[in-house]
Design a protein around this motif. Sequence first.
Motif, PDB file in Angstrom:
ATOM      1  N   HIS A  75       0.824  -1.212   0.000  1.00 30.32           N
ATOM      2  CA  HIS A  75       0.000   0.000   0.000  1.00 30.32           C
ATOM      3  C   HIS A  75       0.860   1.264   0.000  1.00 30.32           C
ATOM      4  O   HIS A  75       0.493   2.276  -0.589  1.00 30.32           O
ATOM      5  CB  HIS A  75      -0.969   0.003   1.184  1.00 30.32           C
ATOM      6  CG  HIS A  75      -0.299  -0.042   2.513  1.00 30.32           C
ATOM      7  ND1 HIS A  75       0.178  -1.200   3.054  1.00 30.32           N
ATOM      8  CD2 HIS A  75      -0.023   0.941   3.394  1.00 30.32           C
ATOM      9  CE1 HIS A  75       0.725  -0.931   4.226  1.00 30.32           C
ATOM     10  NE2 HIS A  75       0.628   0.356   4.458  1.00 30.32           N
ATOM     11  N   ARG A  76       2.042   1.205   0.621  1.00 29.46           N
ATOM     12  CA  ARG A  76       2.946   2.366   0.620  1.00 29.46           C
ATOM     13  C   ARG A  76       3.447   2.648  -0.805  1.00 29.46           C
ATOM     14  O   ARG A  76       3.482   3.796  -1.241  1.00 29.46           O
ATOM     15  CB  ARG A  76       4.117   2.097   1.553  1.00 29.46           C
ATOM     16  CG  ARG A  76       5.058   3.272   1.678  1.00 29.46           C
ATOM     17  CD  ARG A  76       6.105   3.036   2.737  1.00 29.46           C
ATOM     18  NE  ARG A  76       6.671   1.701   2.611  1.00 29.46           N
ATOM     19  CZ  ARG A  76       7.963   1.438   2.740  1.00 29.46           C
ATOM     20  NH1 ARG A  76       8.815   2.395   2.997  1.00 29.46           N
ATOM     21  NH2 ARG A  76       8.403   0.214   2.608  1.00 29.46           N
ATOM     22  N   TYR A  77       3.806   1.615  -1.520  1.00 30.07           N
ATOM     23  CA  TYR A  77       4.280   1.791  -2.896  1.00 30.07           C
ATOM     24  C   TYR A  77       3.155   2.284  -3.811  1.00 30.07           C
ATOM     25  O   TYR A  77       3.379   3.121  -4.679  1.00 30.07           O
ATOM     26  CB  TYR A  77       4.872   0.482  -3.435  1.00 30.07           C
ATOM     27  CG  TYR A  77       6.138   0.098  -2.733  1.00 30.07           C
ATOM     28  CD1 TYR A  77       7.320   0.802  -2.944  1.00 30.07           C
ATOM     29  CD2 TYR A  77       6.169  -0.952  -1.833  1.00 30.07           C
ATOM     30  CE1 TYR A  77       8.484   0.470  -2.283  1.00 30.07           C
ATOM     31  CE2 TYR A  77       7.324  -1.295  -1.163  1.00 30.07           C
ATOM     32  CZ  TYR A  77       8.480  -0.582  -1.400  1.00 30.07           C
ATOM     33  OH  TYR A  77       9.626  -0.919  -0.741  1.00 30.07           O
ATOM     34  N   GLU A  82     -11.902  -2.834  -3.668  1.00 28.25           N
ATOM     35  CA  GLU A  82     -11.353  -4.168  -3.900  1.00 28.25           C
ATOM     36  C   GLU A  82     -10.607  -4.695  -2.679  1.00 28.25           C
ATOM     37  O   GLU A  82     -10.239  -5.858  -2.629  1.00 28.25           O
ATOM     38  CB  GLU A  82     -10.407  -4.148  -5.093  1.00 28.25           C
ATOM     39  CG  GLU A  82     -11.110  -3.878  -6.400  1.00 28.25           C
ATOM     40  CD  GLU A  82     -10.153  -3.710  -7.562  1.00 28.25           C
ATOM     41  OE1 GLU A  82      -8.927  -3.899  -7.373  1.00 28.25           O
ATOM     42  OE2 GLU A  82     -10.613  -3.377  -8.662  1.00 28.25           O
ATOM     43  N   GLY A  83     -10.346  -3.829  -1.700  1.00 29.10           N
ATOM     44  CA  GLY A  83      -9.661  -4.250  -0.490  1.00 29.10           C
ATOM     45  C   GLY A  83      -8.147  -4.221  -0.580  1.00 29.10           C
ATOM     46  O   GLY A  83      -7.465  -4.758   0.284  1.00 29.10           O
ATOM     47  N   VAL A  84      -7.616  -3.572  -1.619  1.00 24.80           N
ATOM     48  CA  VAL A  84      -6.161  -3.498  -1.763  1.00 24.80           C
ATOM     49  C   VAL A  84      -5.606  -2.425  -0.836  1.00 24.80           C
ATOM     50  O   VAL A  84      -4.589  -2.633  -0.176  1.00 24.80           O
ATOM     51  CB  VAL A  84      -5.774  -3.197  -3.233  1.00 24.80           C
ATOM     52  CG1 VAL A  84      -4.282  -3.008  -3.366  1.00 24.80           C
ATOM     53  CG2 VAL A  84      -6.255  -4.320  -4.129  1.00 24.80           C
ATOM     54  N   LEU A  85      -6.250  -1.276  -0.791  1.00 24.17           N
ATOM     55  CA  LEU A  85      -5.833  -0.187   0.098  1.00 24.17           C
ATOM     56  C   LEU A  85      -6.723  -0.170   1.326  1.00 24.17           C
ATOM     57  O   LEU A  85      -7.890  -0.514   1.278  1.00 24.17           O
ATOM     58  CB  LEU A  85      -5.938   1.171  -0.617  1.00 24.17           C
ATOM     59  CG  LEU A  85      -4.896   1.459  -1.676  1.00 24.17           C
ATOM     60  CD1 LEU A  85      -5.132   2.828  -2.273  1.00 24.17           C
ATOM     61  CD2 LEU A  85      -3.488   1.412  -1.101  1.00 24.17           C
ATOM     62  N   LYS A  86      -6.133   0.277   2.413  1.00 26.33           N
ATOM     63  CA  LYS A  86      -6.892   0.363   3.675  1.00 26.33           C
ATOM     64  C   LYS A  86      -7.559   1.697   3.805  1.00 26.33           C
ATOM     65  O   LYS A  86      -7.241   2.665   3.254  1.00 26.33           O
ATOM     66  CB  LYS A  86      -5.945   0.160   4.846  1.00 26.33           C
ATOM     67  CG  LYS A  86      -5.304  -1.214   4.824  1.00 26.33           C
ATOM     68  CD  LYS A  86      -4.313  -1.351   5.923  1.00 26.33           C
ATOM     69  CE  LYS A  86      -3.636  -2.700   5.834  1.00 26.33           C
ATOM     70  NZ  LYS A  86      -2.581  -2.860   6.763  1.00 26.33           N
ATOM     71  N   GLN A 143     -10.106   8.509  -8.116  1.00 31.42           N
ATOM     72  CA  GLN A 143     -10.824   7.402  -8.762  1.00 31.42           C
ATOM     73  C   GLN A 143     -10.121   6.070  -8.492  1.00 31.42           C
ATOM     74  O   GLN A 143     -10.761   5.079  -8.136  1.00 31.42           O
ATOM     75  CB  GLN A 143     -10.941   7.650 -10.276  1.00 31.42           C
ATOM     76  CG  GLN A 143     -11.649   6.560 -11.026  1.00 31.42           C
ATOM     77  CD  GLN A 143     -13.108   6.431 -10.639  1.00 31.42           C
ATOM     78  OE1 GLN A 143     -13.735   7.390 -10.212  1.00 31.42           O
ATOM     79  NE2 GLN A 143     -13.645   5.236 -10.772  1.00 31.42           N
ATOM     80  N   ILE A 144      -8.808   6.057  -8.635  1.00 31.53           N
ATOM     81  CA  ILE A 144      -8.052   4.817  -8.424  1.00 31.53           C
ATOM     82  C   ILE A 144      -8.106   4.412  -6.956  1.00 31.53           C
ATOM     83  O   ILE A 144      -8.286   3.240  -6.631  1.00 31.53           O
ATOM     84  CB  ILE A 144      -6.607   4.976  -8.919  1.00 31.53           C
ATOM     85  CG1 ILE A 144      -6.601   5.134 -10.439  1.00 31.53           C
ATOM     86  CG2 ILE A 144      -5.753   3.786  -8.505  1.00 31.53           C
ATOM     87  CD1 ILE A 144      -5.251   5.433 -11.030  1.00 31.53           C
ATOM     88  N   ARG A 145      -7.958   5.380  -6.035  1.00 28.19           N
ATOM     89  CA  ARG A 145      -8.034   5.077  -4.603  1.00 28.19           C
ATOM     90  C   ARG A 145      -9.392   4.466  -4.255  1.00 28.19           C
ATOM     91  O   ARG A 145      -9.479   3.499  -3.494  1.00 28.19           O
ATOM     92  CB  ARG A 145      -7.815   6.326  -3.769  1.00 28.19           C
ATOM     93  CG  ARG A 145      -6.390   6.750  -3.661  1.00 28.19           C
ATOM     94  CD  ARG A 145      -6.259   7.964  -2.753  1.00 28.19           C
ATOM     95  NE  ARG A 145      -5.054   8.710  -3.032  1.00 28.19           N
ATOM     96  CZ  ARG A 145      -3.851   8.363  -2.599  1.00 28.19           C
ATOM     97  NH1 ARG A 145      -3.698   7.287  -1.884  1.00 28.19           N
ATOM     98  NH2 ARG A 145      -2.793   9.095  -2.903  1.00 28.19           N
ATOM     99  N   LYS A 146     -10.450   5.040  -4.821  1.00 28.51           N
ATOM    100  CA  LYS A 146     -11.803   4.535  -4.557  1.00 28.51           C
ATOM    101  C   LYS A 146     -11.931   3.082  -5.022  1.00 28.51           C
ATOM    102  O   LYS A 146     -12.423   2.222  -4.292  1.00 28.51           O
ATOM    103  CB  LYS A 146     -12.826   5.416  -5.280  1.00 28.51           C
ATOM    104  CG  LYS A 146     -14.244   4.977  -5.115  1.00 28.51           C
ATOM    105  CD  LYS A 146     -15.162   5.879  -5.915  1.00 28.51           C
ATOM    106  CE  LYS A 146     -16.487   5.205  -6.135  1.00 28.51           C
ATOM    107  NZ  LYS A 146     -17.283   5.817  -7.162  1.00 28.51           N
TER     108      LYS A 146
END
Length: 68
Positions: free
Chosen positions: A39-41, A64-68, A56-59
């Motif tokens: 997630h840092r990268y 999808e559960g990739v980012l917290k 948009q990408i963060r959302k």
Amino acid sequence: MPAGVTWGQYLSFSTAALLSMLAGSQVVHLHYKPLEDIHRYINNELKLLPDNVQEQIRKELKEEGVLK
């Protein structure tokens, strides 16, 4: 078969190569833990994009559960 080997030799070599690959990748993931800080990268790469694209990408990644 290639190089004149029998089917048995070919299949045993292929099986040994596959098992070796799988064991090697498991060892890498257990030792180096490459997915712990992904997630840092992702956040660092997102900072390089325009703000509207970032959001948009963060959302999508949060859905999808990739980012917290």
